[in-house]
Enzyme design. Structure first.
Site, PDB file in Angstrom:
ATOM      1  CE1 TYR A 149      -3.704   2.515   0.878  1.00 16.50           C
ATOM      2  CE2 TYR A 149      -2.326   3.130   2.752  1.00 16.50           C
ATOM      3  CZ  TYR A 149      -3.419   3.364   1.929  1.00 16.50           C
ATOM      4  OH  TYR A 149      -4.212   4.459   2.161  1.00 16.50           O
ATOM      5  NE  ARG A 284       2.678   5.882  10.009  1.00 14.44           N
ATOM      6  CZ  ARG A 284       2.228   4.841   9.287  1.00 14.44           C
ATOM      7  NH1 ARG A 284       0.945   4.628   9.176  1.00 14.44           N
ATOM      8  NH2 ARG A 284       3.092   4.031   8.694  1.00 14.44           N
TER       9      ARG A 284
END
Ligand code: NAD
Length: 336
Positions: A149, A284
């Protein structure tokens, strides 16, 4: 603004595309929505909605005909469970969609083209601990994106840049960081962590145990859908053509996310950590310095308010589908 410009939203049957369509219609744009499926939970407000498979060249040409601006959101995607187990299919479909959409936009003389990229393009080596430094746009290289992805997203970002440099197509590239909110997929395998957690908490009785993927100490930031569409629109109006983060910069662990949802629901839940499940990168976060500088704005919604709206919507959906029979009634009442 009230412009009568004609815009195309691809992926208009999906979560962000549907919200964006509503937003643009409310601003006075004429909107063509395209997807290969209609929106799941409510009808599309688009002036025209076409069911097209955008992996196919001829259907991309058809979608972009007579249009001024393109918001290209169509993608084969899902949460971490889906993207880690469907890499070939994802890269195949998304490369075709994006390569054909850009060329069709060029041939049809599109004035502005927005591509929706992802925080998944950032390198794994910058996201290996829960207290990571927030990711700046320039951190993308040397490249080591999410396998499958993320590689496709990074490739398509570059193709936008090449179309701008080679053909003068005005491209905009946004990197979303975990967008969530009502009308997002919450079951079936493609759901993301906030929706999955809302569903699990809604279906739990007070004091129940719910499954959490990994040890729950992995960290993320989450951006509410209303802020996402506002940010997309502002970027499209700007002159900025390099990739730009769009997300919240409030870092939370998945365990904290569960605690916030449980509080919203008025339930006590215990966590059972399943270490065999995929959990993606360890940490993240979005660095919003460039976002603030370029747009003079950043997402204002708090995580608690956004999760409140999302939880109530998912709980309502589950109740309508008769799936809450075993769940704690008092907890449902507490949040009504
Ligand atoms: P979504 O899955 O709800 O929407 C994507 C839509 O694209 C779906 O309705 C799907 O049917 C459609 N689509 C897929 N293949 C198609 C095809 N061949 N032809 C026509 N339509 C097709 O996802 P979303 O969350 O709304 O994401 C929108 C965009 O934002 C995607 O490009 C996604 O990769 C990107 N993004 C989303 C997030 C997030 O947190 N939601 C994060 C990063 C990037």
């Amino acid at each position: 603004m009230g412009s009568k410009k004609k815009v195309l939203v691809t992926g208009a049957g999906g979560f962000i595309g549907h919200h964006l369509t509503k937003y643009l219609v409310a601003r006075g744009y004429w909107v063509r929505g395209v997807d290969w499926k209609p929106p799941e939970y409510e009808n599309s407000p688009a002036h025209e909605f076409a069911l097209l498979d955008l992996r196919r060249w001829a259907e991309c040409l058809q979608a972009t005909r007579g249009i001024d601006h393109v918001y290209n959101l169509a993608a084969n995607m899902g949460g971490i469970g889906f993207i880690e187990s469907h890499k070939g299919e994802i890269m195949h479909d998304n490369v075709l969609i994006n390569i054909h959409m850009l060329e069709a936009a060029r041939l049809n003389g599109i004035a502005r083209y927005l591509y929706t990229s992802s925080a998944c393009i950032y390198p794994g080596y910058k996201q290996d601990s829960p207290d990571v430094k927030a990711l700046k746009e320039s951190d993308a290289y040397p490249a080591d994106p999410e396998d499958g992805y993320g590689w496709e997203k990074l490739y398509s970002e570059r193709q936008c840049r090449h179309y701008k440099e080679d053909y003068g197509l005005e491209t905009r590239v946004v990197r979303f960081h975990n967008i969530f909110g009502p009308l997002g997929t919450y079951d079936g395998g493609r759901e993301k962590s906030p929706a999955a957690i809302c569903r699990k908490v809604a279906m739990a009785k007070d004091g129940d145990e719910i499954e959490v993927w990994g040890d729950g100490e992995q960290t993320r930031s989450y951006c509410f859908i209303d802020d996402c569409v506002e940010g997309i629109y502002r970027l499209m109006q700007s002159t900025f053509s390099d990739p730009l983060n769009l997300g919240s910069d409030r870092l939370v662990t998945i365990n904290e996310l569960v605690d916030i949802v449980a509080k919203v629901a008025g339930k006590r839940v215990r966590k059972r950590h399943d270490l065999t499940k995929p959990q993606g990168v360890r940490g993240r976060n979005s660095d919003n310095s460039l976002l603030r500088r370029v747009l003079g704005w950043e997402p204002p919604m708090t995580l608690e308010s956004g999760l409140g709206e999302t939880y109530h919507w998912i709980e309502g959906q589950l109740r309508e589908r008769g799936l809450l029979r075993g769940a704690q009634r008092t907890a449902s009442a507490a949040v009504a």
